[in-house]
Scaffold this active site. Structure first.
Site, PDB file in Angstrom:
ATOM      1  N   GLY A  94      37.521  31.528  47.853  1.00  0.00           N
ATOM      2  CA  GLY A  94      37.253  32.777  48.546  1.00  0.00           C
ATOM      3  C   GLY A  94      35.759  33.041  48.564  1.00  0.00           C
ATOM      4  O   GLY A  94      34.942  32.119  48.523  1.00  0.00           O
ATOM      5  N   ARG A 127      45.732  25.013  46.680  1.00  0.00           N
ATOM      6  CA  ARG A 127      47.102  24.713  47.063  1.00  0.00           C
ATOM      7  C   ARG A 127      47.097  24.044  48.434  1.00  0.00           C
ATOM      8  O   ARG A 127      46.532  24.581  49.386  1.00  0.00           O
ATOM      9  CB  ARG A 127      47.913  26.006  47.108  1.00  0.00           C
ATOM     10  CG  ARG A 127      49.328  25.870  47.628  1.00  0.00           C
ATOM     11  CD  ARG A 127      50.109  27.162  47.367  1.00  0.00           C
ATOM     12  NE  ARG A 127      49.423  28.337  47.893  1.00  0.00           N
ATOM     13  CZ  ARG A 127      49.571  28.770  49.150  1.00  0.00           C
ATOM     14  NH1 ARG A 127      50.312  28.107  50.005  1.00  0.00           N
ATOM     15  NH2 ARG A 127      48.946  29.865  49.532  1.00  0.00           N
ATOM     16  N   HIS A 141      35.333  36.670  35.464  1.00  0.00           N
ATOM     17  CA  HIS A 141      35.747  37.991  34.985  1.00  0.00           C
ATOM     18  C   HIS A 141      36.645  37.761  33.780  1.00  0.00           C
ATOM     19  O   HIS A 141      37.496  36.875  33.782  1.00  0.00           O
ATOM     20  CB  HIS A 141      36.491  38.731  36.096  1.00  0.00           C
ATOM     21  CG  HIS A 141      36.920  40.135  35.753  1.00  0.00           C
ATOM     22  ND1 HIS A 141      36.176  40.967  34.934  1.00  0.00           N
ATOM     23  CD2 HIS A 141      38.011  40.853  36.124  1.00  0.00           C
ATOM     24  CE1 HIS A 141      36.793  42.137  34.836  1.00  0.00           C
ATOM     25  NE2 HIS A 141      37.915  42.088  35.537  1.00  0.00           N
ATOM     26  N   SER A 178      13.936  64.786  50.880  1.00  0.00           N
ATOM     27  CA  SER A 178      13.111  65.988  50.972  1.00  0.00           C
ATOM     28  C   SER A 178      13.176  66.819  49.694  1.00  0.00           C
ATOM     29  O   SER A 178      14.078  66.661  48.866  1.00  0.00           O
ATOM     30  CB  SER A 178      13.596  66.844  52.148  1.00  0.00           C
ATOM     31  OG  SER A 178      14.879  67.393  51.848  1.00  0.00           O
TER      32      SER A 178
END
Length: 351
Positions: A20, A42, A102, A246
């Protein structure tokens, strides 16, 4: 050093499982850094042709793992347990390195790696497209890395070598732990980046529309212009944002921000973190996924049906500059479940 160690070489043979956004970026960057890379997918999956078009040898996950010194798992979180248990555990070399981007599955005990394997993670702090683009222009995306198991004594070295191959060493490498990476990542997604930001935008939109303002104007003020602020945060933190907005906006920030995000909000954030830390969240998520995602689909549909989505789609259709820069969607849990369905070739798809 033991001569029988399969990761003896300075640049180990790498199997990237999944192709991916991150998988493709990792595979391409590592190959361009001089590593021998194969891709495990796969057969017949949606990314097989893409990997082959990029010039990679594509094998089944089992075949790729059997010949690799380092196996990088870059599939969706919720298919990794099945991938490891059904494919990798039985096929990885003795003493090889199991690499993650992860730490969720390892940290919460859904994957218990073999004792002989080095186990580490390297997580680039950016999407796959950015990881690739920065590498191609001679820069890199910062990476964090961690070691979970180190029977060879070389796990940290391998993690740093892998991160360098991605281009991360050109930017910044920060050492962490599987616990810290996983829990902070989940918290950021839930409390700030995903859940927090989405809910804040929707509430702001509803407040303006309910007060009689045009939905189109509300969209511009609470969602469209958010990118301007986030880009300034990204470039130079809150300091840079204050330099470019601002004085009126700054004063409004100072006096109204603490009324929206207050001590009660922070207390709820702590509750969310506690549920991540004690495993409550992951228990609920695993049960939801195993049940076929009934609540997930309901929540997702509620997001998609929110009036801000209809208004935004109409307005964005007129922003021609967005069309050429639109990112591709990542894998959804539905897609991940489809990839994980039993077959003669167990899962290994996109991340």
């Amino acid at each position: 050093m033991n001569a029988s160690n399969p990761v003896q070489a300075a640049k180990p043979q790498i199997a990237v499982i999944g192709y991916g956004s991150q998988g493709r970026a990792h595979a391409l960057n590592l190959r361009d850094s001089g590593f021998d890379v194969v891709v495990g997918l796969r057969p017949g999956g949606p990314t097989e042709a893409k990997a082959e078009a990029d010039g990679f040898t594509v094998k089944t996950p089992a075949e790729a793992a059997a010949n690799a010194d380092l196996v990088a798992v870059l599939t969706p979180d919720m298919v990794q347990k099945k991938l490891y248990n059904d494919v990798l555990a039985a096929n990885m070399k003795q003493g090889a390195c199991l690499m993650f981007a992860h730490g969720l599955n390892v940290h919460f005990g859904m994957i218990s790696p073999r004792a002989d394997l080095d186990v580490a993670l390297v997580a680039p702090k950016g999407p796959g497209a950015l990881v690739r683009r920065e590498f191609e222009i001679g820069r890199g995306v910062p990476c964090i890395y961690a070691v979970h198991q180190n029977p060879s004594g070389r796990a940290e070295e391998l993690a740093k070598l892998y991160a360098a191959g991605l281009g991360g060493a050109r930017a910044n490498l920060i050492q962490t732990t599987f616990k810290e990476e996983t829990e902070t990542d989940l918290f950021g997604e839930q409390a700030v980046l995903g859940g927090g930001a989405s809910a804040l935008v929707q509430a702001g939109f509803e407040t303006l529309v309910e007060a009689g303002y045009q939905p189109e104007i509300a969209y511009y003020e609470v969602l469209h212009e958010l990118k301007l602020i986030v880009d300034l945060f990204y470039e130079g933190g809150i300091t840079r944002m204050l330099e470019f907005v601002s004085e009126t906006a700054q004063y409004g920030d100072f006096v109204s921000g603490p009324r929206v995000i207050n001590a009660e909000t922070k207390a709820r954030m702590k509750d969310i973190l506690s549920e991540i830390q004690d495993g409550t969240f992951i228990q609920h998520w695993v049960a939801e996924y195993d049940a076929g995602l009934p609540n997930y689909k309901k929540f997702q549909q509620a997001y998609l049906d929110h009036p801000i989505e209809k208004v935004g789609k109409e307005l964005r259709a007129k922003m021609l500059w967005l069309q050429q820069n639109a990112p591709q969607a990542s894998a959804t849990p539905d897609a991940a479940q489809a990839a994980a369905k039993p077959s003669t070739h167990p899962i290994a798809e996109t991340a």
